[in-house]
Design an enzyme around this catalytic site. Sequence first.
Site, PDB file in Angstrom:
ATOM      1  CG  ASN A  18      -1.850   1.128   1.303  1.00 31.20           C
ATOM      2  OD1 ASN A  18      -1.446   2.258   1.094  1.00 31.20           O
ATOM      3  ND2 ASN A  18      -3.100   0.876   1.603  1.00 31.20           N
ATOM      4  CG  HIS A  21       0.717   6.258   4.827  1.00 28.66           C
ATOM      5  ND1 HIS A  21      -0.177   7.273   5.125  1.00 28.66           N
ATOM      6  CD2 HIS A  21       0.120   5.105   5.230  1.00 28.66           C
ATOM      7  CE1 HIS A  21      -1.243   6.757   5.717  1.00 28.66           C
ATOM      8  NE2 HIS A  21      -1.091   5.445   5.775  1.00 28.66           N
ATOM      9  NE  ARG A  29       8.002  21.319   3.299  1.00 31.04           N
ATOM     10  CZ  ARG A  29       9.312  21.522   3.417  1.00 31.04           C
ATOM     11  NH1 ARG A  29      10.093  21.464   2.374  1.00 31.04           N
ATOM     12  NH2 ARG A  29       9.826  21.767   4.590  1.00 31.04           N
ATOM     13  CG  HIS A  54      -8.221   4.163   1.029  1.00 36.31           C
ATOM     14  ND1 HIS A  54      -8.392   4.050   2.385  1.00 36.31           N
ATOM     15  CD2 HIS A  54      -9.435   4.500   0.524  1.00 36.31           C
ATOM     16  CE1 HIS A  54      -9.648   4.324   2.692  1.00 36.31           C
ATOM     17  NE2 HIS A  54     -10.304   4.612   1.576  1.00 36.31           N
ATOM     18  NE  ARG A  56      -9.396   8.686   4.179  1.00 41.44           N
ATOM     19  CZ  ARG A  56      -9.733   7.834   5.147  1.00 41.44           C
ATOM     20  NH1 ARG A  56      -9.035   6.744   5.347  1.00 41.44           N
ATOM     21  NH2 ARG A  56     -10.755   8.099   5.927  1.00 41.44           N
ATOM     22  NE  ARG A  60      -7.781  11.565   5.613  1.00 40.12           N
ATOM     23  CZ  ARG A  60      -8.377  10.922   6.625  1.00 40.12           C
ATOM     24  NH1 ARG A  60      -7.718  10.045   7.334  1.00 40.12           N
ATOM     25  NH2 ARG A  60      -9.636  11.168   6.929  1.00 40.12           N
ATOM     26  CD  GLU A  81      -6.833  -0.248   1.046  1.00 37.74           C
ATOM     27  OE1 GLU A  81      -6.818   0.882   1.576  1.00 37.74           O
ATOM     28  OE2 GLU A  81      -6.110  -1.165   1.400  1.00 37.74           O
ATOM     29  CB  THR A 111     -17.982  -3.894  13.172  1.00 39.91           C
ATOM     30  OG1 THR A 111     -16.586  -3.993  12.934  1.00 39.91           O
ATOM     31  CG2 THR A 111     -18.750  -4.483  12.026  1.00 39.91           C
ATOM     32  CB  THR A 112     -17.185  -2.559  18.138  1.00 40.22           C
ATOM     33  OG1 THR A 112     -17.441  -3.925  17.892  1.00 40.22           O
ATOM     34  CG2 THR A 112     -18.409  -1.888  18.703  1.00 40.22           C
ATOM     35  CD  GLU A 162      -7.178  -6.235   3.136  1.00 39.93           C
ATOM     36  OE1 GLU A 162      -7.212  -6.273   1.882  1.00 39.93           O
ATOM     37  OE2 GLU A 162      -6.487  -5.438   3.788  1.00 39.93           O
ATOM     38  CG  HIS A 205      -5.496  -1.495   9.458  1.00 37.89           C
ATOM     39  ND1 HIS A 205      -5.049  -0.879  10.606  1.00 37.89           N
ATOM     40  CD2 HIS A 205      -5.991  -0.509   8.680  1.00 37.89           C
ATOM     41  CE1 HIS A 205      -5.289   0.408  10.532  1.00 37.89           C
ATOM     42  NE2 HIS A 205      -5.850   0.667   9.359  1.00 37.89           N
ATOM     43  N   GLY A 206      -1.993  -2.581   9.982  1.00 42.13           N
ATOM     44  CA  GLY A 206      -1.096  -2.558  11.142  1.00 42.13           C
ATOM     45  C   GLY A 206      -0.033  -3.634  11.146  1.00 42.13           C
TER      46      GLY A 206
HETATM   47  N1  PXP Z   1      -5.924  -3.060   4.064  1.00 42.47           N
HETATM   48  C1  PXP Z   1      -6.892  -2.123   4.126  1.00 42.47           C
HETATM   49  C2  PXP Z   1      -8.265  -2.484   3.692  1.00 42.47           C
HETATM   50  C3  PXP Z   1      -6.595  -0.804   4.547  1.00 42.47           C
HETATM   51  O1  PXP Z   1      -7.579   0.108   4.586  1.00 42.47           O
HETATM   52  C4  PXP Z   1      -5.269  -0.488   4.894  1.00 42.47           C
HETATM   53  C5  PXP Z   1      -4.924   0.901   5.304  1.00 42.47           C
HETATM   54  O2  PXP Z   1      -5.079   1.759   4.214  1.00 42.47           O
HETATM   55  C6  PXP Z   1      -4.304  -1.499   4.808  1.00 42.47           C
HETATM   56  C7  PXP Z   1      -4.661  -2.770   4.412  1.00 42.47           C
HETATM   57  C8  PXP Z   1      -2.869  -1.227   5.128  1.00 42.47           C
HETATM   58  O3  PXP Z   1      -2.738  -0.923   6.490  1.00 42.47           O
HETATM   59  P1  PXP Z   1      -1.347  -0.410   7.032  1.00 42.47           P
HETATM   60  O4  PXP Z   1      -1.048   0.875   6.331  1.00 42.47           O
HETATM   61  O5  PXP Z   1      -1.595  -0.245   8.495  1.00 42.47           O
HETATM   62  O6  PXP Z   1      -0.337  -1.480   6.726  1.00 42.47           O
END
Ligand code: PXP
Length: 259
Positions: A18, A21, A29, A54, A56, A60, A81, A111-112, A162, A205-206
């Site tokens: 992904n 970032h 900048r 993604h 958005r 952003r 995404e 969800t929570t 996912e 994620h994470g």
């Molecule tokens: N999968 C999905 C569906 C996400 O929304 C994200 C974050 O954009 C990721 C994976 C990647 O997560 P991370 O940036 O925390 O590795």
Amino acid sequence: MFGNNHLPEVLHLRLGVNIDHVATLRNARGGARPDPVQAARAAIEAGADGITAHLREDRRHIRDEDIARLKAEIPKPLNLEMAATQEMLAIALKTRPHAACLVPERREERTTEGGLDAAAQYNTLEPVVSELKKAGVMVALFIAAEPAQITTAARMGAPAIEIHTGSWCEAVAAADQRRAAAEWQRIAEGARLARRLGLEVHAGHGLDYQTAEHIAKLPEIVELNIGHFLVGEAVFVGLAQSIRTMRAAMERGRGNAVS
Ligand code: PXP
């Protein structure tokens, strides 16, 4: 062939990188650098199986022109995404990415645990899943590993889910062993349920080196999508090295697959 027919088939574990970032850094900048498409090419050269981005609703990080360039310029599958909105659906149908992962962007869609509330959002999600499938896009729903969410995804006709690994990764990072064990059990059982229902299973994620190596042991999971950690590590070792180290961690975990 070698008398191993009784062993479960362990499929290749794909790495989707992904690059959101990289765009976050660019946008800090203004201007064009660092270029997320250049990062995508470097990620593929270093061993990514695909690129995830993604778009958005608030733009952003990734922008519309990034998505168009990624689709036109990268030699591996693009996973878009997106929120399940008419605006994003129109962009996806125009772009025709290889895959699309439907994600929540608003609090009331979650969800929570942070994934989509597929059951509560059924009437919004189902037509988007159906349109994307008709266009030949591989659709996944980003959900918590909850039986109710997984069975709803299957009922909706989504080909893939996912699994949201955020809560598990947070618990591991906080060394909260009891919570980490509970979250892990939920993920492992959820992955098995999803496979039994015929869904393709992704996770993300994470994730970092340690959690990616661990989750690679689940043979039901065929794709990990990882972003923030890899881009953060790139500050210290470069993007190519962070991806190579991640791939090695995933291969080690896969070699120790459990069922
Ligand atoms: N999968 C999905 C569906 C996400 O929304 C994200 C974050 O954009 C990721 C994976 C990647 O997560 P991370 O940036 O925390 O590795």
